[in-house]
Scaffold this motif. Structure first.
Motif, PDB file in Angstrom:
ATOM      1  N   TRP A   1     -32.207-178.305  31.120  1.00 49.15           N
ATOM      2  CA  TRP A   1     -31.730-176.948  31.386  1.00 49.15           C
ATOM      3  C   TRP A   1     -32.685-175.915  30.801  1.00 49.15           C
ATOM      4  CZ3 TRP A   1     -30.207-173.071  28.001  1.00 49.15           C
ATOM      5  CH2 TRP A   1     -29.635-171.971  28.606  1.00 49.15           C
ATOM      6  N   VAL A   2     -33.138-176.185  29.562  1.00 49.71           N
ATOM      7  CA  VAL A   2     -34.002-175.219  28.896  1.00 49.71           C
ATOM      8  C   VAL A   2     -35.303-175.039  29.673  1.00 49.71           C
ATOM      9  CG1 VAL A   2     -35.463-174.923  26.872  1.00 49.71           C
ATOM     10  CG2 VAL A   2     -33.067-175.480  26.593  1.00 49.71           C
ATOM     11  N   PHE A   3     -35.846-176.147  30.201  1.00 52.35           N
ATOM     12  CA  PHE A   3     -37.170-176.048  30.808  1.00 52.35           C
ATOM     13  C   PHE A   3     -37.130-175.610  32.260  1.00 52.35           C
ATOM     14  CE2 PHE A   3     -38.853-178.683  27.278  1.00 52.35           C
ATOM     15  CZ  PHE A   3     -39.826-177.785  26.912  1.00 52.35           C
ATOM     16  N   HIS A   4     -36.017-175.842  32.962  1.00 55.45           N
ATOM     17  CA  HIS A   4     -36.035-175.618  34.408  1.00 55.45           C
ATOM     18  C   HIS A   4     -35.161-174.481  34.893  1.00 55.45           C
ATOM     19  CE1 HIS A   4     -38.589-179.013  35.347  1.00 55.45           C
ATOM     20  NE2 HIS A   4     -37.957-179.671  34.394  1.00 55.45           N
ATOM     21  N   SER A   5     -34.167-174.080  34.126  1.00 58.96           N
ATOM     22  CA  SER A   5     -33.316-173.009  34.632  1.00 58.96           C
ATOM     23  C   SER A   5     -34.055-171.679  34.538  1.00 58.96           C
ATOM     24  CB  SER A   5     -32.024-172.932  33.829  1.00 58.96           C
ATOM     25  OG  SER A   5     -32.276-172.300  32.607  1.00 58.96           O
ATOM     26  N   SER A   6     -33.567-170.705  35.275  1.00 55.03           N
ATOM     27  CA  SER A   6     -34.202-169.395  35.254  1.00 55.03           C
ATOM     28  C   SER A   6     -34.100-168.778  33.863  1.00 55.03           C
ATOM     29  CB  SER A   6     -33.537-168.491  36.282  1.00 55.03           C
ATOM     30  OG  SER A   6     -32.171-168.343  35.966  1.00 55.03           O
ATOM     31  N   VAL A   7     -32.957-169.040  33.199  1.00 53.85           N
ATOM     32  CA  VAL A   7     -32.776-168.494  31.849  1.00 53.85           C
ATOM     33  C   VAL A   7     -33.830-169.057  30.910  1.00 53.85           C
ATOM     34  CG1 VAL A   7     -31.191-168.281  29.920  1.00 53.85           C
ATOM     35  CG2 VAL A   7     -30.308-168.264  32.247  1.00 53.85           C
ATOM     36  N   GLY A   8     -34.010-170.396  30.983  1.00 53.67           N
ATOM     37  CA  GLY A   8     -34.946-171.046  30.081  1.00 53.67           C
ATOM     38  C   GLY A   8     -36.364-170.557  30.269  1.00 53.67           C
ATOM     39  N   THR A   9     -36.816-170.482  31.543  1.00 49.65           N
ATOM     40  CA  THR A   9     -38.192-170.057  31.770  1.00 49.65           C
ATOM     41  C   THR A   9     -38.378-168.592  31.435  1.00 49.65           C
ATOM     42  OG1 THR A   9     -37.545-169.796  34.053  1.00 49.65           O
ATOM     43  CG2 THR A   9     -38.789-171.779  33.503  1.00 49.65           C
ATOM     44  N   ALA A  10     -37.358-167.774  31.717  1.00 50.83           N
ATOM     45  CA  ALA A  10     -37.479-166.355  31.398  1.00 50.83           C
ATOM     46  C   ALA A  10     -37.639-166.164  29.899  1.00 50.83           C
ATOM     47  CB  ALA A  10     -36.249-165.593  31.895  1.00 50.83           C
ATOM     48  N   ILE A  11     -36.857-166.926  29.143  1.00 45.99           N
ATOM     49  CA  ILE A  11     -36.947-166.806  27.691  1.00 45.99           C
ATOM     50  C   ILE A  11     -38.295-167.303  27.206  1.00 45.99           C
ATOM     51  CG2 ILE A  11     -36.020-167.746  25.558  1.00 45.99           C
ATOM     52  CD1 ILE A  11     -33.276-167.651  27.044  1.00 45.99           C
ATOM     53  N   ALA A  12     -38.759-168.417  27.820  1.00 37.95           N
ATOM     54  CA  ALA A  12     -40.034-168.971  27.385  1.00 37.95           C
ATOM     55  C   ALA A  12     -41.165-167.988  27.650  1.00 37.95           C
ATOM     56  CB  ALA A  12     -40.304-170.291  28.110  1.00 37.95           C
ATOM     57  N   ASN A  13     -41.097-167.281  28.777  1.00 36.80           N
ATOM     58  CA  ASN A  13     -42.183-166.364  29.092  1.00 36.80           C
ATOM     59  C   ASN A  13     -42.076-165.072  28.301  1.00 36.80           C
ATOM     60  OD1 ASN A  13     -43.137-168.186  30.914  1.00 36.80           O
ATOM     61  ND2 ASN A  13     -41.962-167.337  32.612  1.00 36.80           N
ATOM     62  N   GLY A  14     -40.853-164.591  28.122  1.00 35.67           N
ATOM     63  CA  GLY A  14     -40.687-163.306  27.453  1.00 35.67           C
ATOM     64  C   GLY A  14     -40.442-163.438  25.968  1.00 35.67           C
ATOM     65  N   ALA A  15     -41.008-164.492  25.379  1.00 36.85           N
ATOM     66  CA  ALA A  15     -40.729-164.752  23.975  1.00 36.85           C
ATOM     67  C   ALA A  15     -41.277-163.640  23.097  1.00 36.85           C
ATOM     68  CB  ALA A  15     -41.333-166.081  23.549  1.00 36.85           C
ATOM     69  N   GLY A  16     -40.519-163.344  22.052  1.00 38.74           N
ATOM     70  CA  GLY A  16     -40.998-162.369  21.082  1.00 38.74           C
ATOM     71  C   GLY A  16     -41.014-160.962  21.631  1.00 38.74           C
ATOM     72  N   SER A  17     -39.907-160.554  22.271  1.00 41.29           N
ATOM     73  CA  SER A  17     -39.867-159.227  22.864  1.00 41.29           C
ATOM     74  C   SER A  17     -39.994-158.154  21.779  1.00 41.29           C
ATOM     75  CB  SER A  17     -38.579-159.044  23.649  1.00 41.29           C
ATOM     76  OG  SER A  17     -37.482-159.412  22.844  1.00 41.29           O
ATOM     77  N   SER A  18     -39.446-158.432  20.602  1.00 40.18           N
ATOM     78  CA  SER A  18     -39.640-157.511  19.495  1.00 40.18           C
ATOM     79  C   SER A  18     -40.391-158.260  18.403  1.00 40.18           C
ATOM     80  CB  SER A  18     -38.298-157.010  18.961  1.00 40.18           C
ATOM     81  OG  SER A  18     -37.578-158.089  18.428  1.00 40.18           O
ATOM     82  N   ASN A  19     -41.453-157.660  17.937  1.00 39.53           N
ATOM     83  CA  ASN A  19     -42.328-158.391  17.038  1.00 39.53           C
ATOM     84  C   ASN A  19     -41.917-158.270  15.580  1.00 39.53           C
ATOM     85  OD1 ASN A  19     -44.297-160.215  17.168  1.00 39.53           O
ATOM     86  ND2 ASN A  19     -45.983-158.812  17.578  1.00 39.53           N
ATOM     87  N   ASP A  20     -41.145-157.227  15.266  1.00 38.48           N
ATOM     88  CA  ASP A  20     -40.799-157.017  13.869  1.00 38.48           C
ATOM     89  C   ASP A  20     -39.570-157.841  13.489  1.00 38.48           C
ATOM     90  OD1 ASP A  20     -39.527-155.558  15.737  1.00 38.48           O
ATOM     91  OD2 ASP A  20     -38.957-153.933  14.376  1.00 38.48           O
ATOM     92  N   ALA A  21     -39.499-158.199  12.239  1.00 33.61           N
ATOM     93  CA  ALA A  21     -38.360-158.975  11.771  1.00 33.61           C
ATOM     94  C   ALA A  21     -37.095-158.126  11.817  1.00 33.61           C
ATOM     95  CB  ALA A  21     -38.617-159.455  10.338  1.00 33.61           C
ATOM     96  N   ALA A  22     -35.958-158.797  12.129  1.00 34.77           N
ATOM     97  CA  ALA A  22     -34.674-158.099  12.125  1.00 34.77           C
ATOM     98  C   ALA A  22     -34.365-157.692  10.689  1.00 34.77           C
ATOM     99  CB  ALA A  22     -33.587-159.012  12.662  1.00 34.77           C
ATOM    100  N   SER A  23     -34.233-156.387  10.457  1.00 39.26           N
ATOM    101  CA  SER A  23     -34.061-155.939   9.077  1.00 39.26           C
ATOM    102  C   SER A  23     -32.629-156.175   8.627  1.00 39.26           C
ATOM    103  CB  SER A  23     -34.406-154.461   8.950  1.00 39.26           C
ATOM    104  OG  SER A  23     -33.351-153.684   9.437  1.00 39.26           O
ATOM    105  N   THR A  24     -32.490-156.480   7.356  1.00 44.06           N
ATOM    106  CA  THR A  24     -31.164-156.722   6.796  1.00 44.06           C
ATOM    107  C   THR A  24     -30.294-155.479   6.904  1.00 44.06           C
ATOM    108  OG1 THR A  24     -32.237-158.215   5.256  1.00 44.06           O
ATOM    109  CG2 THR A  24     -29.983-157.615   4.760  1.00 44.06           C
TER     110      THR A  24
END
Lengths: 169, 102
Positions: free
Chosen positions: A109-132
């Motif tokens: 599912w992770v490798f073949h679904s549209s969700v999985g590939t979209a996430i794989a391609n759009g990884a790291g949409s925000s580069n900064d760490a989530a602040s506490t």
């Protein structure tokens, strides 16, 4: 090969190795120590994913409090080596295939679904760490009611544990 | 920071979850089964954090926080049950706990 990739593979290897050690070891205390290894490796992965607060909570609550509770109970009961009965037929013929199918299904599912590939391609949409700070603002504004509800949940859990573990007079 | 694809984290999460599920089926010691459930919760937490990162939203992290809280409550009650079981059955083997079995 960047440093993040090296850290990821190291921690992934530690986590999977710890999980396998949990399954293979016969002493419950060894299983508990392997599980602590998995949790520490996952905490490093959370840091890598830019969630330092969750990493700290993982170490403090999971590897600290919960696993200490487990180790304490293991030591308290002192039941020794796990009795290994013959695996039931259900475990052999249904359990292992079911586990494998679950694993392969999720990986597929992770490798073949549209969700999985979209996430794989759009990884790291925000580069900064989530602040506490942002996390706590969200926790105490949008999720204020669930947060308060968990305090009641913990109170009930403590009462339940007390009632269950009490020696009958 | 973001050179590691999010899908790799998800695959690692799936592997850990699968190992936990297999351990629940195979182990006979009730404490070890309990620890396997914690392992599965951890795997799900990793997926939550990975998705939160992928979408740039904090809700996933809040959810992880709640999962950890519920896991702590579950561990407290579950281990109390384990202690009671050990006192009544003198064993931690789940196959000895068959009072409700037909």
């Amino acid at each position: 090969m960047s440093i993040a990739l090296v850290v990821f593979f190291l921690c992934a290897l530690l986590a999977v190795g710890g999980a396998i050690a949990l399954i293979l070891s016969r002493e419950p205390i060894h299983s508990a120590l392997s599980l602590i290894l998995v949790m520490v490796a996952l905490a490093v992965l959370y840091l890598l994913l830019g969630a330092p607060f969750i990493a700290a909570v993982q170490i403090i609550v999971y590897a600290g409090a919960i696993m200490v509770l487990f180790v304490f109970v293991i030591m308290l009961l002192n039941m020794g080596v796990e009795e290994r009965t013959d695996f039931s037929k259900i475990a052999k013929f249904v359990g292992v295939p079911a586990g494998l199918v679950l694993l392969l299904g999720i990986a597929h599912w992770v490798f073949h679904s549209s969700v999985g590939t979209a996430i794989a391609n759009g990884a790291g949409s925000s580069n900064d760490a989530a602040s506490t700070r942002d996390l706590s603002l969200q926790l105490f504004r949008q999720y204020a009611f669930p947060f308060e509800a968990t305090s009641i949940l913990i109170l009930i859990a403590v009462l339940g544990a007390l009632v269950l573990a009490r020696k009958e007079e | 920071m973001s050179v590691v694809p999010i899908s790799w984290y998800l695959v690692l999460s799936a592997i850990l979850f699968g190992l936990g599920a297999v351990a629940v089926v195979f182990k006979r010691n009730i404490i070890t089964i309990f620890m396997s459930i914690e392992l599965m919760l951890n795997a799900v937490n990793l997926a939550f954090v990975a998705f939160a990162r992928a979408h740039g939203q904090l809700d996933g992290l809040v959810f992880v926080f709640f999962v950890i809280v519920v896991a702590a409550a579950e561990a407290a009650v579950g281990l109390a049950i384990v202690i009671m079981l050990a006192q009544n059955r003198e064993s931690l083997n789940v196959e000895r706990v068959n009072l409700l079995k037909l």
